[in-house]
Every structure is written in C-alpha cells, then in structure tokens.
Design a protein around this motif. Structure first.
Motif, short mmCIF file in Angstrom:
data_model
loop_
_atom_site.label_atom_id
_atom_site.label_comp_id
_atom_site.label_asym_id
_atom_site.label_seq_id
_atom_site.Cartn_x
_atom_site.Cartn_y
_atom_site.Cartn_z
N MET A 128 22.50 62.39 -18.46
CA MET A 128 21.68 63.53 -18.87
C MET A 128 20.38 63.56 -18.07
O MET A 128 19.68 62.55 -17.98
N ASP A 129 20.08 64.69 -17.46
CA ASP A 129 18.82 64.88 -16.75
C ASP A 129 17.73 65.14 -17.78
O ASP A 129 17.75 66.15 -18.49
N GLN A 130 16.74 64.24 -17.87
CA GLN A 130 15.73 64.37 -18.91
C GLN A 130 14.84 65.60 -18.73
O GLN A 130 14.16 66.03 -19.67
N PHE A 131 14.85 66.19 -17.53
CA PHE A 131 14.03 67.38 -17.28
C PHE A 131 14.86 68.67 -17.29
O PHE A 131 14.36 69.74 -16.93
N GLU A 132 16.10 68.57 -17.72
CA GLU A 132 17.01 69.72 -17.67
C GLU A 132 16.45 70.94 -18.40
O GLU A 132 16.56 72.07 -17.91
N LEU B 73 23.77 72.44 -27.98
CA LEU B 73 22.37 72.14 -28.26
C LEU B 73 22.16 70.63 -28.41
O LEU B 73 21.20 70.06 -27.87
N ALA B 74 23.06 69.98 -29.12
CA ALA B 74 22.94 68.54 -29.37
C ALA B 74 23.03 67.72 -28.09
O ALA B 74 22.51 66.60 -28.03
N ALA B 75 23.66 68.27 -27.06
CA ALA B 75 23.84 67.54 -25.80
C ALA B 75 22.62 67.61 -24.89
O ALA B 75 22.57 66.94 -23.86
N ARG B 76 21.65 68.41 -25.26
CA ARG B 76 20.47 68.59 -24.41
C ARG B 76 19.42 67.50 -24.65
O ARG B 76 19.41 66.88 -25.71
N PRO B 77 18.53 67.29 -23.68
CA PRO B 77 17.44 66.33 -23.88
C PRO B 77 16.60 66.69 -25.11
O PRO B 77 16.43 67.87 -25.42
N PRO B 78 16.07 65.68 -25.80
CA PRO B 78 15.38 65.91 -27.07
C PRO B 78 13.92 66.32 -26.89
O PRO B 78 13.00 65.50 -27.00
N ASP B 79 13.70 67.59 -26.63
CA ASP B 79 12.33 68.09 -26.54
C ASP B 79 12.27 69.52 -27.04
O ASP B 79 13.30 70.13 -27.36
N MET B 80 11.07 70.06 -27.10
CA MET B 80 10.85 71.39 -27.65
C MET B 80 11.59 72.48 -26.86
O MET B 80 12.00 73.50 -27.42
N TRP B 81 11.78 72.25 -25.57
CA TRP B 81 12.34 73.29 -24.70
C TRP B 81 13.86 73.33 -24.73
O TRP B 81 14.47 74.15 -24.04
N ARG B 82 14.48 72.51 -25.56
CA ARG B 82 15.94 72.58 -25.73
C ARG B 82 16.34 73.91 -26.37
O ARG B 82 17.50 74.33 -26.27
N TYR B 83 15.39 74.58 -27.00
CA TYR B 83 15.67 75.84 -27.70
C TYR B 83 15.32 77.06 -26.84
O TYR B 83 14.91 78.09 -27.36
N ARG B 84 15.49 76.96 -25.54
CA ARG B 84 15.05 78.01 -24.63
C ARG B 84 15.60 79.39 -24.99
O ARG B 84 14.91 80.40 -24.86
#
Length: 259
Positions: free
Chosen positions: A1-5, A60-71
C-alpha cells in the motif's frame, strides 16, 4: 500500500453545487464563496448516487488510514491542491474505568489530539485551506480563541499563504505564541471574539484577505464531516446510541450531521 495514495491518486469528486442553508438558493461549485446573498452559511451538495456507484466499503477499507481516504465525499477536485500535514485516522479509546464506575456498557472517546496541531480543528482547516488553495486564495484571516488559529496558521503556511489571526485579549499566551510559531501574523485585540471578527470583516476590502471566520466559508464543515465518516467506518458502520460532540461555533456538529 502506498501511504501517500490518498494524496496523489486521481479520484473524482461528486460536488454538484452549493446551497444557502436558509433560502435554498443554489450557487455554482468551483467558485470562491463566503456567505450567501441572504447572509447565511452555504452548504456543499453532492451527487450521492454517484458516490455510491464509485466506492464501496471494501475499497475504502483498503486505502491508507487518513482523512483523505474519503476523497469521493469531499469537494477538492485536483490532488495537487491538497494541503496536508499528515491527518491520520484517530483512535477510539474505551474508558474502561469510567464504564465500571458508571455501570455503562461502553464509553468510547475518539482521540483527536493525534491530528496535526493536536486538535480536531485540523480536519476543518485542512479542508478549508485546501479549497482556498484550489480556488486561488493567497491571503487569509480569522478571529480565534486559539486552536482554530493554530490550525489555520499551520495549513496556511504549508500552502504558502499569508495568514492573519486576531485573538481576544484573554487568549492564553501559549496559544498566541503557537499561532505565531506556525507562521501567522497574530494580534491580541483589546476586546472579545466578536471584536476580532469585526476587524477581519472590515479588513477584507483593504487587505484583500479571504475571511475564514466560523461558518463564513463553506468548506470547514466538509473537513469536520470526515470525523463522522471515520467514526462510522471504525465501528463497522454501526453507529453509537449517543454521540457527545463539543459544538463550539457549530461547524463540527453540522459536519457530523452531514456525514
């Protein structure tokens, strides 16, 4: 997983328009707005069916855990305009001692102190500055008692903006110094928060700054909304019976309602 994705991936936004919270009058998206013509806050509206068709819980669950996961749920269109200081997902902490003392089944605190500038203000101001950045704003100002000013100073400085902050006379010295250290030009005003707000309003024409006062721009609410989305996801989409939220100026509670 790219943490900056979440900060770099090309993802759609489903904003359709903005709407006056009092009259329902519609305003174009992708334009700089303050209050509506009626002098009331504007709310951002989305194509919810479009969001539903573009993302599911598993993705959604597969994305890095930050605020911007909800783009897809947020208004920013271009990833390069995002202003981030590392808005991590904040933990839920069970207050087991209080549960035992009160005989409660479950008491949980969401620890927002893990965010940049150590408060939930980072969500709202991170989003508001991101949208100001996308819409070409280079000078911003706000009245504040402390934490919001620190967040605006941090994110505005990160975006290369000029930041002007006005604090009431009784603002603690530590808050004033924090705002200054984070890059803002800060003044302690001989008066209350409403006196600071008057200074910001009066200076818009002469100084050319954009007014970041509470509910006078539409995007801080959208950042605060991510707390509600995050809470729902952390609890497997089964919301608590009761949520206690510090209302303050109101942006956060509106954001939680929108989520």
């Amino acid at each position: 997983m790219d943490q900056f994705e979440n900060l770099t991936a090309d993802r759609p936004t489903f904003v359709t328009h903005l709407e006056c919270s009092a009259t329902g009058e519609r305003y174009e998206a992708d334009q700089l707005h303050g209050l509506s013509d009626a002098g009331k806050p504007l709310l951002v509206h989305y194509d919810l069916d479009g969001i539903g068709g573009s993302i599911d819980k598993e993705a959604l669950a597969a994305r890095p855990p930050d605020m911007w996961r909800y783009r897809e749920f947020l208004p920013v269109r271009a990833a390069e305009h995002i202003v981030s200081l590392g808005e991590t997902t904040t933990p839920l902490i069970h207050l087991s001692n209080e549960e035992a003392r009160l005989g409660a089944r479950s008491i949980i605190v969401k620890d927002e102190s893990r965010l940049p500038t150590a408060s939930f203000k980072a969500r709202g101001l991170g989003m508001a500055v991101t949208m100001a950045n996308e819409l070409g704003v280079r000078r911003v100002a706000m009245p504040t008692n402390g934490n919001a000013g620190a967040a605006l100073a941090a994110y505005g400085s990160r975006a290369g903006m000029e930041v002007y902050v006005f604090c009431p006379a009784d603002t603690p010295e530590v808050n004033v110094r924090e705002i200054a250290l984070l890059g803002a030009r800060v003044w302690r005003v001989n008066g209350l928060i409403n006196d600071c707000e008057k200074i910001v309003g009066a200076g818009k024409e002469e100084m050319g700054w954009f007014d970041f006062s509470t509910l006078k721009e539409p995007y801080r609410i959208e950042g605060k909304k991510t707390m509600g989305l995050e809470l729902a996801e952390q609890m497997q989409w089964d919301l608590p019976d009761v949520i206690f939220y510090p209302t303050g100026g109101g942006t956060g509670i509106i954001g939680m309602w929108k989520a």
